[in-house]
Design a protein around this motif. Structure first.
Motif, PDB file in Angstrom:
ATOM      1  N   VAL A 144       0.982  -1.135   0.122  1.00 39.98           N
ATOM      2  CA  VAL A 144      -0.037   0.006   0.046  1.00 39.98           C
ATOM      3  C   VAL A 144       1.031   1.312  -0.048  1.00 39.98           C
ATOM      4  O   VAL A 144       2.032   1.216   0.414  1.00 39.98           O
ATOM      5  N   ALA A 145       0.376   2.399  -0.599  1.00 42.76           N
ATOM      6  CA  ALA A 145       0.707   3.678  -0.591  1.00 42.76           C
ATOM      7  C   ALA A 145       0.122   4.723   0.528  1.00 42.76           C
ATOM      8  O   ALA A 145      -1.051   4.549   0.162  1.00 42.76           O
TER       9      ALA A 145
ATOM     10  N   ALA B 266      -1.852  14.368  -2.202  1.00 39.59           N
ATOM     11  CA  ALA B 266      -0.635  13.958  -3.081  1.00 39.59           C
ATOM     12  C   ALA B 266      -0.649  13.997  -4.569  1.00 39.59           C
ATOM     13  O   ALA B 266      -1.641  13.324  -5.062  1.00 39.59           O
ATOM     14  N   ARG B 267       0.189  14.617  -5.142  1.00 39.38           N
ATOM     15  CA  ARG B 267       0.334  14.777  -6.668  1.00 39.38           C
ATOM     16  C   ARG B 267       0.992  13.502  -7.191  1.00 39.38           C
ATOM     17  O   ARG B 267       1.118  13.229  -8.534  1.00 39.38           O
TER      18      ARG B 267
ATOM     19  N   LEU C 146       3.311   5.426  -8.042  1.00 38.66           N
ATOM     20  CA  LEU C 146       2.963   3.963  -7.729  1.00 38.66           C
ATOM     21  C   LEU C 146       1.363   4.045  -7.374  1.00 38.66           C
ATOM     22  O   LEU C 146       0.851   4.248  -6.330  1.00 38.66           O
ATOM     23  N   LYS C 147       0.392   3.851  -8.503  1.00 40.57           N
ATOM     24  CA  LYS C 147      -0.922   4.104  -8.338  1.00 40.57           C
ATOM     25  C   LYS C 147      -1.441   3.010  -8.130  1.00 40.57           C
ATOM     26  O   LYS C 147      -0.909   1.612  -8.712  1.00 40.57           O
ATOM     27  N   GLU C 148      -2.515   2.916  -7.748  1.00 43.79           N
ATOM     28  CA  GLU C 148      -3.543   1.671  -7.349  1.00 43.79           C
ATOM     29  C   GLU C 148      -3.866   1.010  -8.315  1.00 43.79           C
ATOM     30  O   GLU C 148      -4.351   1.355  -9.366  1.00 43.79           O
TER      31      GLU C 148
ATOM     32  N   VAL D 207      -2.178  -2.136  -3.957  1.00 47.30           N
ATOM     33  CA  VAL D 207      -3.387  -2.465  -3.812  1.00 47.30           C
ATOM     34  C   VAL D 207      -4.412  -1.353  -3.331  1.00 47.30           C
ATOM     35  O   VAL D 207      -5.532  -1.536  -3.550  1.00 47.30           O
ATOM     36  N   ALA D 208      -3.940  -0.322  -2.833  1.00 47.08           N
ATOM     37  CA  ALA D 208      -4.464   0.614  -2.343  1.00 47.08           C
ATOM     38  C   ALA D 208      -3.508   2.049  -2.057  1.00 47.08           C
ATOM     39  O   ALA D 208      -2.585   1.942  -1.597  1.00 47.08           O
ATOM     40  N   ASN D 209      -4.175   3.364  -2.763  1.00 45.81           N
ATOM     41  CA  ASN D 209      -3.492   4.346  -2.341  1.00 45.81           C
ATOM     42  C   ASN D 209      -4.309   5.198  -1.259  1.00 45.81           C
ATOM     43  O   ASN D 209      -5.404   5.376  -1.342  1.00 45.81           O
TER      44      ASN D 209
END
Length: 736
Positions: free
Chosen positions: A256-257, A263-264, A335-337, A369-371
């Motif tokens: 996860v991030a 956040a951009r 690092l997108k979901e 898996v999730a931002n």
């Protein structure tokens, strides 16, 4: 002159030696002549010089002469920038097109006092030690710097008011260049004293329009906002390339991030689980996955040149000025979901006490898996609902963090409560609110994972004896410690200079002080005692974090230093293409100096922009009585900040009252001779907001009759004298 080699193409070292030692400017023709090159060799020399420029070894000057990167031509035009209190004259190059910030040269005048700020000279340059010396050859016609300011009309005439807080003087406009009153403009000075006027060279628009405040800082400090077309084209090309073979596949892990809600870009993601290895009882496995920017941005490429020229991204309430083109920074490297992304991964094994047992680095493919926003992650942990799909992922992250927290507590890093202001805007860029950012456990969790990965990166490179771009924070100087001792003595707090100074030493001071009214004053002085962190290839440790080896690894999207650390890891551990080049390794010291200065430039721009937004927010409250806290004291008055909002305004000593106030340097306070009334840093009182200027970001206060005033407190006898204000440092946290 270098010794002439056997016929054939010279080496990089021989070319650098020739350029450095040549008494005259050295271009391709001079190099070819010095080494006796044939016509065929000259073709190869041209390619070699281009490679050396791309690698960051050399740069070109006007006239196509070469010099070392970060260096200067042998003869060039300089502008006098400063004459210090000791009479030393300092100059900067009039034209500077290199990626590194322009150096300052100490000028050796033939006649003292002959040169003044703004003068131009043709000079011979000489590198001496870590600096430069200029020998003037000829005086040139005087040039002027551009002024960034706003036009206003008075008595039928146009006037220019600079945006700088310290700029009190206005200039009559001799040529408006089509600009109208209220426009933000760039102008140059014209004429001679005492009739100096301003001539508009560029109209920038309405300074009060939404999203203009950041542009003022960007223009003022010269932050690049436009990428070269070849960099944009290159970004589009590399973004389409496949992730490559040989990557470790980590897509099965629920990584996860956790970032700010606004956040951009997302350059880091985390995962943790209990370690099932009997050799590590109670320990943890963790992964810190970082965007593999080095896979996309190769040394010497067009994107790389743009990134080095910026040094870092700059973050404002209304925009980001990215270090990399947005196709990379906000898309393919983010690092997108739910999408596959290239990552450079730090695998950590963490003991039950939080110490790092082992680490390794791999290139991998991950799928976040999730931002998750910090607030949402914290809410999930706090609520602990069984139906929360994120809870099984977040719970081990928090468990591992508790172990890391033990190691942090054992190190006892510097612990200062430094709230950060957050400006909230609506969709049209209008200000909704200004308030301190809330500090959650989720913030500290991510910070500790990032610190662990940064330590592992530094130690991994040290193990390979590979180049490291360290993040250095040196201990305070003895001079600053003496000033702190004198200051603490005025509060009856003892501080022994003979002890070994550690971060915990300052924490202990704050513990002894406790939650008293003057705690903010003590905390501010402790902050002022610290040195400023910087980047360098020589390790001097990180004092504030109480770490012996520390490098920035976790934000290569927004910091060039991190990209260099990635490249060094790729090269040292044979992880594929995009590793650190020999040219980069040789230029690490110069690059470190450059990106340190560029970081300070971005910090200044961000701080100035926040001040302008705060001033705009407070402009509707002019005339109101507000609660303030004194943030600094000088002989001419004190500076104060509005509680809970910020801003920085002056209360001139002449306007405090009829009483005469003396400046107590040791206690950093103004003391009334008749009543003993004191004004010192950290004190809270009420003042009337008299002026709030959004263009400059400056506030001005007035005293309020009958409002709360600080009562005099019994103090020890102090020596009263003047001294300049000490410098500040930046809090080293995760930032977007």
């Amino acid at each position: 002159m270098p010794k002439r080699p056997t016929p054939g193409l010279p080496t990089r070292e021989q070319i650098l030696d020739f350029i450095t030692t040549s008494p005259t400017p050295a271009g391709k023709r001079e190099i070819a002549r010095a080494f006796g090159l044939s016509a065929q060799d000259k073709i190869a020399l041209k390619a070699l010089l281009k490679d050396m420029a791309d690698e960051g070894l050399i740069d070109s000057a006007p006239g196509r002469a070469f010099h070392k990167l970060g260096g200067l031509p042998k003869v060039t035009v300089l502008r006098i920038a400063d004459v210090d209190d000791g009479g030393n004259v300092w100059a900067v190059p009039e034209k500077w097109e290199a990626e590194t910030p322009a150096p300052r040269l100490r000028v050796r005048e033939r006649k003292n006092g002959a040169l003044a700020v703004g003068d131009r000279v043709l000079a011979r340059t000489e590198e001496a030690g870590n600096g430069w010396i200029a020998h003037p050859m000829k005086s040139l016609a005087r040039g002027e710097e551009l002024i960034l300011g706003v036009l206003h009309e008075e008595n039928g005439k146009l006037w220019l008011q600079g945006v700088e807080k310290k700029e009190r003087r206005e200039f009559q406009v001799s040529d408006a260049g089509g600009a109208k009153p209220g426009d933000l403009v760039l102008a140059e000075k014209a004429g001679r004293p005492p009739r100096i006027t301003a001539r508009v060279t560029e109209v920038l628009g309405d300074p009060f329009a939404p999203r203009s405040f950041s542009m003022i800082a960007i223009h003022k400090l010269g932050i690049p906002t436009v990428f070269a077309p070849e960099a944009i084209e290159e970004a589009h090309r590399v973004a389409a390339q496949p992730l490559g073979d040989g990557r470790e596949d980590l897509r099965h892990l629920p990584i996860v991030a956790i970032d700010p809600a606004d956040a951009r870009d997302h350059d880091d993601a985390v995962w943790a689980a209990p370690d099932d290895d009997p050799a590590n009882p109670g320990g943890w496995q963790a992964i810190v996955a970082i965007a593999d920017v080095s896979f996309y941005v190769r040394p010497g490429a067009a994107i790389d040149k743009e990134a080095r020229r910026r040094g870092n991204s700059a973050y404002f309430p209304d925009r980001v000025v990215p270090m990399l083109p947005e196709e990379l920074s906000a898309d393919i490297c983010s690092l997108k979901e739910g999408v596959d992304r290239a990552a450079l991964v730090c695998h950590l094994r963490i003991a039950a006490n939080g110490t790092l047992s082992t680490w390794r680095f791999t290139r991998a493919v991950i799928r976040v898996v999730a931002n998750i926003a910090y607030e949402d992650a914290q809410a999930s942990i706090d609520a602990a609902r069984e139906d929360d799909a994120l809870l099984p992922i977040l719970t081990p992250l928090w468990g591992c963090w508790k172990a890391l927290s033990k190691a942090r507590a054992a190190r006892a890093p510097l612990d200062l409560d430094l709230p950060e202001r957050r400006v909230m805007l609506d969709e049209k860029g209008r200000i909704l609110s200004v308030a301190p950012r809330e500090r959650l456990d989720a913030h500290m969790l991510i910070e500790d994972y990032m610190i662990a990965a940064n330590v592992a990166a530094a130690k991994a490179l040290e193990a390979k004896k590979a180049p490291v771009m360290y993040r250095v924070h040196e201990p305070p100087s003895r001079e600053k410690l003496i000033a702190l001792k004198d200051y603490l003595k005025t509060f009856g707090v003892e501080f022994a200079l003979g002890q070994v100074i550690r971060p915990g030493t300052f924490n202990h001071i704050l513990e002894k002080v406790g939650e008293v009214d003057f705690r903010p004053q003590i905390m501010e002085q402790v902050l002022r005692t610290q040195t400023q962190a910087y980047y360098a290839p020589d390790n001097h440790g990180h004092f504030g974090l109480a770490l012996g080896s520390y490098a920035h690894f976790t934000s290569p999207i927004r910091r060039y230093a991190d990209l260099l650390v990635h490249r060094s890891l790729v090269d040292a551990y044979k992880l594929g293409d995009g590793g650190l080049t020999a040219g980069e390794a040789a230029a690490m010291e110069k690059i470190g100096q450059s990106i340190s200065m560029l970081e300070r430039r971005a910090m200044e721009a961000e701080r100035d922009t926040i001040d302008r937004y705060v001033a705009a927010f407070l402009a509707t409250r002019i005339g109101e009585v507000v609660d303030v806290r004194i943030t600094g004291v000088a002989s001419f008055g004190f500076f104060a900040s509005v509680e809970g909002i910020g801003g920085d305004g002056l209360m001139p000593v002449r306007d405090i009252g009829r009483e005469y106030f003396r400046y107590d340097e040791a206690g950093r306070r103004l003391v009334g001779e008749e009543t003993g009334t004191e004004y010192a840093s950290g004190m809270r009182l009420q003042l009337r907001l008299a002026e709030s200027n959004p263009v400059s970001g400056a506030l001005r206060f007035e005293m309020v009759e009958g409002a709360s005033r600080p009562a005099p407190e019994p103090r020890q006898t102090r020596v009263i004298k003047k001294r300049g204000r000490p410098a500040n440092i930046r809090h080293q946290g995760k930032k977007r």
